[in-house]
Structure formats: C-alpha cells, structure tokens
Design a protein around this motif. Structure first.
Motif: not given
Length: 444
Positions: A323-331
């Motif tokens: 979230e802090e890295g502005n990633f868009s990675i599925p969890v």
C-alpha cells in the motif's frame, strides 16, 4: 593441530561419512533400477525401490467407483456390456477361476467420466484456482496437506498441478521426483524467476512460461513442477533485482513473478496447489502474492499458534508495504485450518482460541491426528495410493480417508467453487437432475 582445527577436521570427516553413505544408497538405487528392467530384483532391491519407484496401486470397486464417477453400478455394467466401456479386468477367485472383478484404476475412472459426461472440470471460460499451503513454521503439516489435498482432488477427477517452492522438495519426493537427483535447478521455478533465459532455451522452450518445468507423475491427472535445494538461489538474486528496479511497475513485476508464471500454464488445470517454504523471505511473499487462496495450517498447540500469529503479522506488514509503495499486487483470500487435533481437552481449548482469534477465516472442519498417514510416509506413499482391499489395516486407512474428506470437501465447495460460476449450487442441482433423467432413460 589446534583445537579449532581439530573441530573442523572432525566436522568435515563426519560430513564426508554422511555423503559417502548417501552416495552408496544412490548407487544401490541405480543398481536396483537396472535389475528391475531384467526382473532380477532381490528382497533388498525391492525395499530400496519402495522409496524411489512410484505407482498408484489403488483400485476402485463397485459402489465406490460408481459414486466417484457419478452414476450407478448398473450403468457401468451396462456400458461395459454394450461396448461403450472396455470389459472389466478380472482376477482369480479362491478356486483359481478368473471371474472376480479386479476393480478400476483412476485412469479408468476418468475414462468413464468422459463417456458418461461426468468429468468435474471447471468450465472452459473459467480460470484455475491457485491455492497455497503456507506457514512459517515447519511441522504444521503444510506439505502433507498440500500433497493429500491434491490427491483427493485428483481422485475426484480434477486436473491438478503441484508447484513445489520448498527447497526441501518433500512434496516432489512423494510424487516420484528425488530433489537434486531426478531434478535440479533447470527443472524448478528458479530459472523463470531469476530470468535465466539461457537455461530455459537449452531445455527447448521459449522464455516466458513455466511449461519447461512441468512433468508428468504416476497419477494420471496430476502434474508437477518440482522443488530442489537450488530454489534457494532465488532468495540470493531476487532481492537484488527488486532493489535495482527503478519504477513501481518494474518492482511489481518482480513481486508477481510466480503469479505470472502460474498464469502462463494454469489453463490446462482446475487447481494449482503451491507448497510454500517454511521460512520468511522474498520467495515466500512472492508465493503469497501468487495465490488466489492461502490455506494456513495451524496445529492445535500453543507454540504453533504463536508462530501462525507471527505469520499473520508478516502478511499484514507485507500488504502495508504494498500500500505504501503504491503497488497494485493481488493478495489471496485466507483460511485457517486447524491441524494436529486430538480428542484431549487441551486440543479443544486450543481450537477455541484459534477460532476466537481468526473468526470466520477458520474452516469448520479440523485435521485430526492419525497414525496411518505417518505409517504410509515411511514407505514414501500415501493413504490415497493404497488399495483398500489389499491393505493390512483397511479399517485404519478408511478411517483416515473419511477424516480428511471432511476438511478437503469443505475447501473444495466453500473456498474453490465460489471462483467457478458453473459450480454454483443452482447449477450443480440442475446438472444432477439432468444426469438422473438421462440415466433413467437409458442414455447413460
């Protein structure tokens, strides 16, 4: 020679002894395999081959076969009589007359499912579900559950791909691939993850998918991407690749390598089962991000519960990092499965604590302790591979199968099926009604 030198010398000597013993065993194995082709096996050779040669001995008979196929025994016998199915294999009775049905292999059950139209596969426009068994602590039954759940699904007719990301490679061993003997670095996920195009090209494949690593197993509908010690190289290289990435998109790419690799091959399967590594590293989080669902085994013991809490804290920190890295990675969705459950009061107390902590994430059914899984493990086989009619402890194995069936079917129906609209309760009822009508009319 100093005391330190003496210590190192003794240490090296002991390691050499262990290595020599291991190489001696491997030589015995190679010798036994050579004799096998010439039918010259001694009793010792047969014992050696028990831990190296894999076969699926289980036979399905009568109502069990019919229930698994989804028709009646009468429908099977009629199809055999009419030539829609091959004639049944027979064996001798006590009087030496060959008139007893020998039962059906899993491959034969799958053929029946094709003939009767009862294959349980997902719809063509639906995606395979990637399900990982993950925990930081060894001994939580992570690998055991991954192995047995995959074999349970395969018995039901689903197409399964095992992805072994544990450097120990125990799951691979049980599926007939000895880590670092039958498979090495080039056969694992490692070349794909670290971008080793040369190794993949040398195997005759284009870089960009995991097809180069997939191998068949002794199960007709289970394939394997094996694990070995060389997978450890991922954690020596991947952090550097992530650190060197200059953009968010590039960093995201490295965090999703295993997800992308699985996506490249999953169309041929219904369920992809990932056996995670019992440690906290970049590989673990890559596996976590690759899963649609993460099953977290939590033994009903205080130390294991504390370790599972640590794993959840790590998951929270990882998602916060995304979230802090502005990633868009599925969890993944997460479910907790209580394991090592005993009938004693302590296990009940621990189970209550686990359920109070994880709430609705906790699966209803538990995995109880059973001796049969351990007994089969000593021979590098499983309860799903045993022919019940020939087993010396048929009752114990049947009890173990019945016990595992409850949590496994819960995972299938409550966790996996929601990913497939074709497996909604309404569709299943409709398909069942159609099948019964066709059978009544003699079509099946």
């Amino acid at each position: 020679m100093t005391a330190i030198d003496s210590h190192y010398h003794n240490y090296i000597t002991n390691v050499e002894k262990i290595t020599n013993r291991g190489e001696g065993l491997l030589n015995n194995i190679q010798s036994a395999l050579a004799k096998k082709s010439n039918n010259q096996l001694s009793d010792n050779d047969k014992e050696v081959l028990q831990i190296t040669s894999r076969s699926l001995n289980r036979r399905f008979r009568g109502h069990e076969a019919a229930n698994l196929v989804g028709v009646t025994t009468a429908a099977i016998y009629t199809a055999e009589k009419d030539g829609k199915l091959p004639p049944p294999k027979l064996k001798e009775n006590a009087a030496g007359v060959r008139n007893v049905r020998a039962g059906y292999t899993l491959a034969e059950l799958n053929h029946m499912r094709e003939v009767f139209g009862t294959l349980p596969h997902k719809a063509d426009d639906e995606s395979a579900v990637t399900l990982g068994f993950l925990n930081l602590k060894g001994g939580a039954w992570k690998t055991t559950l991954a192995l047995l759940f995959g074999q349970h699904l395969a018995t039901l007719g689903y197409r399964v791909l095992f992805v072994d990301t544990d450097p120990q490679g125990t799951l691979s061993f049980f599926m007939g691939c000895r880590p670092d003997t039958d498979c090495d670095y080039s056969d694992t996920i490692a070349p794909y993850v670290v971008g080793d195009e040369v190794t993949i090209n040398e195997k005759g494949f284009e870089f960009g998918s995991l097809h180069y690593a997939i191998r068949n197993t002794h199960w007709p509908n289970i394939d394997l991407i094996p694990g070995s010690l060389s997978i450890s190289s991922i954690d020596m290289q991947l952090p550097h690749l992530i650190s060197a990435a200059s953009t968010i998109e590039e960093k995201q790419y490295y965090f999703q390598l295993i997800r992308n690799g699985i996506e490249s091959v999953k169309k041929d399967y219904d369920v992809v089962i990932v056996d995670g590594t019992p440690s906290l590293n970049t590989l673990t989080m890559n596996v976590f991000s690759a899963c649609d669902v993460a099953i977290v085994p939590c033994p009903a013991q205080m130390a294991d519960f504390a370790s599972t809490m640590q794993f959840f804290n790590t998951i929270g920190e990882t998602v916060q990092f995304y979230e802090e890295g502005n990633f868009s990675i599925p969890v993944p969705d997460i479910r907790v499965l209580i394991t090592k459950f005993a009938t004693a009061g302590y296990a009940d107390w621990m189970a209550k604590i686990i359920r109070q902590t994880f709430g609705d994430l906790t699966l209803h059914n538990v995995v109880k302790k059973t001796d049969e899984v351990g007994k089969k493990g000593t021979k590098m086989t499983t309860i799903y591979e045993e022919d019940l009619k020939e087993a010396s402890n048929r009752k114990g194995i049947k009890s173990a199968l019945d016990m595992y069936e409850k949590p496994f079917n819960e995972i299938l129906t409550d966790v996996i099926f929601p990913f497939w609209p074709s497996k909604s309760k309404e569709n299943i009822k409709e398909q069942s009604s159609i099948a019964k009508t066709l059978e009544t009319e003699g079509v099946l």
